[in-house]
Design a protein around this motif. Structure first.
Motif, PDB file in Angstrom:
ATOM      1  N   PHE A  31       0.956  -1.088  -0.103  1.00 33.06           N
ATOM      2  CA  PHE A  31      -0.030   0.081   0.064  1.00 33.06           C
ATOM      3  C   PHE A  31       0.855   1.398  -0.101  1.00 33.06           C
ATOM      4  CE2 PHE A  31      -2.779  -3.221   1.244  1.00 33.06           C
ATOM      5  CZ  PHE A  31      -4.129  -2.714   0.721  1.00 33.06           C
ATOM      6  N   GLU A  32       2.258   1.257   0.774  1.00 33.11           N
ATOM      7  CA  GLU A  32       2.954   2.444   0.678  1.00 33.11           C
ATOM      8  C   GLU A  32       3.573   2.546  -0.727  1.00 33.11           C
ATOM      9  OE1 GLU A  32       4.704   5.738   1.642  1.00 33.11           O
ATOM     10  OE2 GLU A  32       3.387   4.533   3.126  1.00 33.11           O
ATOM     11  N   GLU A  33       3.700   1.475  -1.372  1.00 30.60           N
ATOM     12  CA  GLU A  33       4.287   1.425  -2.826  1.00 30.60           C
ATOM     13  C   GLU A  33       3.141   2.162  -3.685  1.00 30.60           C
ATOM     14  OE1 GLU A  33       6.655   1.270  -6.487  1.00 30.60           O
ATOM     15  OE2 GLU A  33       6.940   1.487  -4.205  1.00 30.60           O
ATOM     16  N   ALA A  34       2.017   1.893  -3.555  1.00 33.87           N
ATOM     17  CA  ALA A  34       0.852   2.568  -4.386  1.00 33.87           C
ATOM     18  C   ALA A  34       0.589   4.036  -3.845  1.00 33.87           C
ATOM     19  CB  ALA A  34      -0.346   1.594  -3.984  1.00 33.87           C
ATOM     20  N   ARG A  35       0.943   4.354  -2.744  1.00 35.90           N
ATOM     21  CA  ARG A  35       0.772   5.633  -2.477  1.00 35.90           C
ATOM     22  C   ARG A  35       1.617   6.554  -2.939  1.00 35.90           C
ATOM     23  NH1 ARG A  35       0.021   4.609   2.526  1.00 35.90           N
ATOM     24  NH2 ARG A  35      -2.127   4.698   2.643  1.00 35.90           N
ATOM     25  N   ARG A  36       2.858   5.971  -2.877  1.00 35.53           N
ATOM     26  CA  ARG A  36       4.281   6.506  -3.578  1.00 35.53           C
ATOM     27  C   ARG A  36       4.103   6.982  -5.139  1.00 35.53           C
ATOM     28  NH1 ARG A  36       8.628   5.630  -6.433  1.00 35.53           N
ATOM     29  NH2 ARG A  36       8.128   3.498  -6.747  1.00 35.53           N
ATOM     30  N   ARG A  37       3.528   5.792  -5.614  1.00 35.02           N
ATOM     31  CA  ARG A  37       3.426   5.919  -7.378  1.00 35.02           C
ATOM     32  C   ARG A  37       1.976   6.741  -7.582  1.00 35.02           C
ATOM     33  NH1 ARG A  37       3.610   0.109  -9.497  1.00 35.02           N
ATOM     34  NH2 ARG A  37       2.919   1.241 -11.281  1.00 35.02           N
ATOM     35  N   ASN A  38       1.186   6.736  -6.474  1.00 32.51           N
ATOM     36  CA  ASN A  38      -0.296   7.333  -6.852  1.00 32.51           C
ATOM     37  C   ASN A  38      -0.933   6.506  -7.890  1.00 32.51           C
ATOM     38  OD1 ASN A  38      -2.455   9.186  -6.408  1.00 32.51           O
ATOM     39  ND2 ASN A  38      -1.805  10.291  -8.026  1.00 32.51           N
ATOM     40  N   VAL A  39      -0.961   5.117  -7.522  1.00 29.69           N
ATOM     41  CA  VAL A  39      -1.868   4.341  -8.544  1.00 29.69           C
ATOM     42  C   VAL A  39      -2.761   3.516  -7.405  1.00 29.69           C
ATOM     43  CG1 VAL A  39      -0.207   4.272 -10.333  1.00 29.69           C
ATOM     44  CG2 VAL A  39       0.098   2.620  -8.551  1.00 29.69           C
ATOM     45  N   PRO A  40      -3.900   2.864  -8.060  1.00 29.65           N
ATOM     46  CA  PRO A  40      -4.818   1.757  -7.176  1.00 29.65           C
ATOM     47  C   PRO A  40      -4.052   0.633  -6.794  1.00 29.65           C
ATOM     48  CG  PRO A  40      -5.502   2.083  -9.347  1.00 29.65           C
ATOM     49  CD  PRO A  40      -4.313   2.948  -9.287  1.00 29.65           C
ATOM     50  N   VAL A  41      -4.700   0.052  -6.025  1.00 33.29           N
ATOM     51  CA  VAL A  41      -4.127  -1.344  -5.636  1.00 33.29           C
ATOM     52  C   VAL A  41      -5.085  -2.597  -6.441  1.00 33.29           C
ATOM     53  CG1 VAL A  41      -3.977  -3.216  -3.861  1.00 33.29           C
ATOM     54  CG2 VAL A  41      -3.181  -0.727  -3.357  1.00 33.29           C
ATOM     55  N   LEU A  42      -4.468  -3.292  -6.984  1.00 27.07           N
ATOM     56  CA  LEU A  42      -5.381  -4.344  -7.603  1.00 27.07           C
ATOM     57  C   LEU A  42      -5.126  -5.638  -6.685  1.00 27.07           C
ATOM     58  CD1 LEU A  42      -6.664  -5.668 -10.756  1.00 27.07           C
ATOM     59  CD2 LEU A  42      -5.182  -7.307  -9.615  1.00 27.07           C
ATOM     60  N   ASN A  71       1.502  -3.731 -14.321  1.00 29.13           N
ATOM     61  CA  ASN A  71       2.757  -3.255 -13.458  1.00 29.13           C
ATOM     62  C   ASN A  71       2.911  -1.765 -13.828  1.00 29.13           C
ATOM     63  OD1 ASN A  71       3.230  -5.706 -13.009  1.00 29.13           O
ATOM     64  ND2 ASN A  71       4.651  -6.255 -14.801  1.00 29.13           N
ATOM     65  N   GLU A  72       2.286  -1.139 -15.106  1.00 31.07           N
ATOM     66  CA  GLU A  72       2.341   0.301 -15.010  1.00 31.07           C
ATOM     67  C   GLU A  72       1.331   0.844 -14.299  1.00 31.07           C
ATOM     68  OE1 GLU A  72       2.271   3.529 -18.834  1.00 31.07           O
ATOM     69  OE2 GLU A  72       2.481   1.473 -19.298  1.00 31.07           O
ATOM     70  N   HIS A  73       0.112   0.615 -14.248  1.00 32.62           N
ATOM     71  CA  HIS A  73      -1.154   1.282 -13.782  1.00 32.62           C
ATOM     72  C   HIS A  73      -1.516   0.756 -12.368  1.00 32.62           C
ATOM     73  CE1 HIS A  73      -1.479   3.589 -17.648  1.00 32.62           C
ATOM     74  NE2 HIS A  73      -1.107   2.361 -18.179  1.00 32.62           N
ATOM     75  N   PHE A  74      -1.105  -0.261 -11.725  1.00 35.21           N
ATOM     76  CA  PHE A  74      -1.394  -0.654 -10.367  1.00 35.21           C
ATOM     77  C   PHE A  74      -0.220  -1.223  -9.554  1.00 35.21           C
ATOM     78  CE2 PHE A  74      -4.936  -1.214 -13.538  1.00 35.21           C
ATOM     79  CZ  PHE A  74      -6.010  -0.803 -12.823  1.00 35.21           C
ATOM     80  N   VAL A  75      -0.641  -1.327  -8.493  1.00 41.94           N
ATOM     81  CA  VAL A  75       0.393  -2.318  -7.559  1.00 41.94           C
ATOM     82  C   VAL A  75      -0.571  -3.445  -7.269  1.00 41.94           C
ATOM     83  CG1 VAL A  75       1.063  -2.651  -5.087  1.00 41.94           C
ATOM     84  CG2 VAL A  75       1.792  -0.489  -6.411  1.00 41.94           C
ATOM     85  N   SER A  76      -0.128  -4.759  -7.703  1.00 39.85           N
ATOM     86  CA  SER A  76      -0.895  -5.984  -7.723  1.00 39.85           C
ATOM     87  C   SER A  76      -0.516  -6.794  -6.318  1.00 39.85           C
ATOM     88  CB  SER A  76      -0.632  -6.451  -8.770  1.00 39.85           C
ATOM     89  OG  SER A  76      -1.182  -5.934  -9.948  1.00 39.85           O
ATOM     90  N   ILE A  77      -1.603  -7.105  -5.706  1.00 40.01           N
ATOM     91  CA  ILE A  77      -1.508  -7.925  -4.469  1.00 40.01           C
ATOM     92  C   ILE A  77      -2.060  -9.240  -4.741  1.00 40.01           C
ATOM     93  CG2 ILE A  77      -2.206  -8.245  -2.116  1.00 40.01           C
ATOM     94  CD1 ILE A  77      -1.764  -5.129  -1.676  1.00 40.01           C
ATOM     95  N   LYS A  78      -1.471 -10.422  -4.339  1.00 38.02           N
ATOM     96  CA  LYS A  78      -2.086 -11.794  -4.887  1.00 38.02           C
ATOM     97  C   LYS A  78      -2.096 -12.235  -3.261  1.00 38.02           C
ATOM     98  CE  LYS A  78      -2.810 -13.987  -7.568  1.00 38.02           C
ATOM     99  NZ  LYS A  78      -4.073 -14.390  -8.530  1.00 38.02           N
ATOM    100  N   VAL A  79      -3.294 -12.661  -2.764  1.00 39.35           N
ATOM    101  CA  VAL A  79      -3.686 -13.221  -1.536  1.00 39.35           C
ATOM    102  C   VAL A  79      -4.403 -15.035  -1.547  1.00 39.35           C
ATOM    103  CG1 VAL A  79      -5.333 -13.309   0.515  1.00 39.35           C
ATOM    104  CG2 VAL A  79      -4.086 -11.249  -0.241  1.00 39.35           C
ATOM    105  N   ASP A  80      -3.782 -15.696  -0.953  1.00 36.38           N
ATOM    106  CA  ASP A  80      -4.417 -17.047  -0.738  1.00 36.38           C
ATOM    107  C   ASP A  80      -5.436 -16.813   0.452  1.00 36.38           C
ATOM    108  OD1 ASP A  80      -5.148 -19.477  -0.146  1.00 36.38           O
ATOM    109  OD2 ASP A  80      -2.885 -20.253   0.093  1.00 36.38           O
ATOM    110  N   ARG A  81      -6.788 -17.005  -0.056  1.00 36.35           N
ATOM    111  CA  ARG A  81      -7.784 -16.931   0.752  1.00 36.35           C
ATOM    112  C   ARG A  81      -8.007 -17.849   1.880  1.00 36.35           C
ATOM    113  NH1 ARG A  81     -12.156 -20.964  -0.155  1.00 36.35           N
ATOM    114  NH2 ARG A  81     -13.370 -19.721   1.422  1.00 36.35           N
TER     115      ARG A  81
END
Length: 663
Positions: A31-42, A71-81
């Protein structure tokens, strides 16, 4: 070249370690990386055995162009439910609120504080059936983030308020449980599939927790007779259908049709653990057959080197779903020869037209072979299983989940004692030792481990309730007081850190990572809710110890789910089952004496009384209150039948015990 997921412990995350997507694991750094780049989180959530997760991965996450756009427009997070059920629960609530349905893979887009403003499930790589492609969705969301920020903020704020309000919902007015239990049977009967058994239409899931309730309430007249009819029909239909692996034992996740013919082929530990206990306690020849098969499957295919149980087997092998399990008539003949091949095809309903894809059939056993043909069937079953073992096997998700291992412990304990298979009880004991040795860190329960190494995710309510109940089942079959001590320790943590002001429970601890909402869902779904597991464990602990504090906590928690139990009993099966046991009980039975056929017979009789708490030991024990001062009678094993710690005179004859259990 690998991405950040290469160092993950989750098998699901490791499946994506070679994607060109620059994945992050869930955590503040992303989330800090998304804030730094000002992009949404996927946020992409799934699990290792999920077929459509694999499809979306192949179509989109392995595609270089799609990955480059992500990679250009989002910070992408993968979660194991399965590893982070708390994250999954919060964003699944958002997904169902926004779209009216949920499922996996789940795709959410979040702001820098984790608030969702878009949600969906699977998206194809190109537009299909009116559904946009994943790339089109990404482009629209990236445009909205840059050019319609006010709208994004408004939607995210509204969703956050909605999610926060959902976690505050309580049960409502007091209910009279005896009447509610009867009404729940009537409601279930209206939803029962009179043609094919089970509840609802396709896809059809094993209603494991509802079956537990029907088992406990069945017998007698009126609604109880109806409960038994639904129980018998459903257990038999599932056992004989394609959802049940007729060669290797165990059950698939669900049937894609209403008749239990074609399964979605993944096999989950929690499904099989729950069905193991129901089939073992069903008390029929079919129940013993199904339970033995489930137990054998668990020990053969899911047991890990450390003594735990892996989470799941994949639906796919050779790049396609179901290829490990299906057959053609020609394949049967090739393995079995010209006499046994056609005979097996007729018995197992394998036809030229097929019941699955490309002329293949799922094996069913709708009728038993004649008694004189049973040796032939067992030989055919063995030969087909050996031939199938030469095929490419489905992948195994080998992480050990605390709650699901505890469910397996409970199932193996009950089946092992009812059917007379001590290896099941020993496997349960070893799994219990693993949970205590590896998953309890500094007095707190962790959710997952892999290869004997504990993971970082904290245990959720489901883990605490199921693990405490599993330890109590080990106490009941071993008579070893250490399991009572360990169960009490787990319950103490749950009561201190998970309890809500209304007597219910949150799904996460008060000192767990803060999400956009604190999840709280008292309804059963694929596995028992944390609340229903806690009620079961608390009431059992009270039955063994006489603790009023634990009994009061169980009753208060049960009251918060009463409205769900009445209006939607299909989603409150375990709570209803606990209510059956707690209404005037639960029945407490102490069986004390040296190991012998006599003691085994008394124990089996007591365990046939569904919902009874049965503790078996060689001698009286002051460390286990139910056994205190209660020993053999005239050197013979004795059974003490008690209600609310008031016991009848001890009996040594099976007939006398049966009479005492009926009173």
């Amino acid at each position: 070249m690998s991405n950040r997921l290469a160092s993950a412990t989750s098998p699901y995350l490791l499946q994506h370690a070679d994607n060109p997507v620059d994945w992050w694991e869930w955590g503040p750094d992303a989330f800090e990386e998304a804030r730094r780049r000002n992009v949404p989180v996927l946020l992409s959530v799934g699990y290792a055995a999920c077929h459509w997760c694999h499809v979306m991965a192949h179509e989109s996450f392995e595609d270089e162009a799609t990955a480059a756009y992500l990679n250009e427009h989002f910070v992408s997070i993968k979660v194991d439910r399965e590893e982070r059920p708390d994250v999954d629960a919060v964003y699944m609530q958002a997904t169902t609120s926004m779209t009216g349905q949920g499922g996996w893979p789940m795709t959410c887009v979040l702001d820098h504080d984790g608030n969702p403003f878009f949600a969906g499930t699977y998206f194809p790589d190109r537009p299909r059936h009116g559904q946009p492609s994943f790339r089109q969705v990404l482009e629209a969301l990236a445009d909205a983030w840059v050019n319609r920020g006010d709208e994004v903020a408004r939607v995210a704020g509204t969703l956050r308020e909605h999610l926060a309000s959902q976690s505050l919902v309580t049960g409502g007015a007091e209910q009279e449980w005896p009447e509610l239990l009867e009404r729940a049977v009537i409601t279930l009967a209206r939803e029962f599939d009179q043609q094919s058994a089970g509840f609802g239409n396709a896809p059809k899931f094993p209603p494991s927790m509802v079956l537990e309730y029907l088992l406990r309430i069945s017998g007698g007249d009126g609604a109880q007779t109806e409960a038994r009819r639904m129980l018998d029909a459903t257990l038999e239909a599932m056992a004989r259908g394609g959802i049940h692996d007729q060669l290797g034992g165990g059950f698939a996740r669900y049937s894609v049709d209403r008749d239990w013919v074609v399964p979605h082929f993944e096999k989950m530990l929690y499904d099989n653990a729950l069905l193991l206990r129901v089939y073992a306690e069903w008390g029929t020849a079919e129940g013993v057959w199904a339970a033995e098969g489930i137990g054998a499957f668990l020990l053969r295919e899911l047991r890990t080197a450390e003594g735990g149980f892996a989470s799941a087997l994949d639906a796919d092998s050779e790049g396609e779903e179901g290829t490990y399990y299906v057959w053609t008539p020609g394949e049967l003949t090739a393995v079995l020869g010209p006499d046994d091949g056609p005979w097996a095809a007729d018995l197992l309903e394998v036809t030229e037209a097929g019941t699955f894809e490309r002329g293949t059939s799922v094996l069913q056993l709708r009728t038993d072979p004649p008694v004189e043909e049973l040796p032939r069937w067992f030989d055919v079953q063995r030969r087909l299983r050996e031939a199938r073992d030469l095929r490419e096997r489905p992948a195994r998700d080998d992480k050990v989940v605390a709650a699901w291992n505890a469910l397996a412990i409970s199932g193996l304990c009950r089946a092992g004692r009812l059917i007379g298979l001590p290896e099941y009880v020993e496997a349960a004991r070893q799994a219990g030792e693993l949970l205590w040795r590896v998953h309890v860190v500094d007095g707190r329960l962790r959710r997952v481990s892999r290869d004997g190494v504990v993971g970082a995710p904290a245990g959720v309510l489901e883990d605490h309730g199921c693990v405490a109940a599993g330890f109590l089942d080990l106490l009941q079959v071993t008579g070893d007081a250490v399991w009572l001590e360990r169960a009490g320790a787990v319950l103490d943590v749950a009561l201190e850190h998970f309890r809500a002001d209304d007597g219910g429970f949150f799904d996460t601890a008060d000192d767990a990572e803060a999400l956009v909402a604190r999840p709280r869902d008292p309804s059963d779904n694929a596995s028992p809710s944390g609340l229903s597991a806690m009620v079961d464990a608390l009431s059992t602990y009270a039955a063994v110890t006489g603790s009023g504090r634990h009994r009061d906590a169980a009753e208060a928690a049960l009251a918060t789910v009463a409205v769900i139990a009445e209006k939607a009993p299909r989603f409150a099966g375990w709570s209803l089952a606990a209510a059956v046991a707690m209404t005037g009980g639960p029945l407490e039975v102490a069986i004390v004496g040296a190991e012998s056929d006599e003691r085994d017979e008394l124990e089996r009789l007591a365990r046939r009384h569904a919902g009874a708490v049965v503790v078996v030991a060689g001698a009286a024990s002051d460390e286990i209150p139910l056994l205190a001062g209660r020993g053999p009678v005239d050197g013979r094993p004795a059974a003490y039948v008690c209600r609310n710690f008031v016991c009848e005179r001890p009996v040594t004859a099976p007939g006398d015990l049966s009479a005492a259990l009926r009173r």
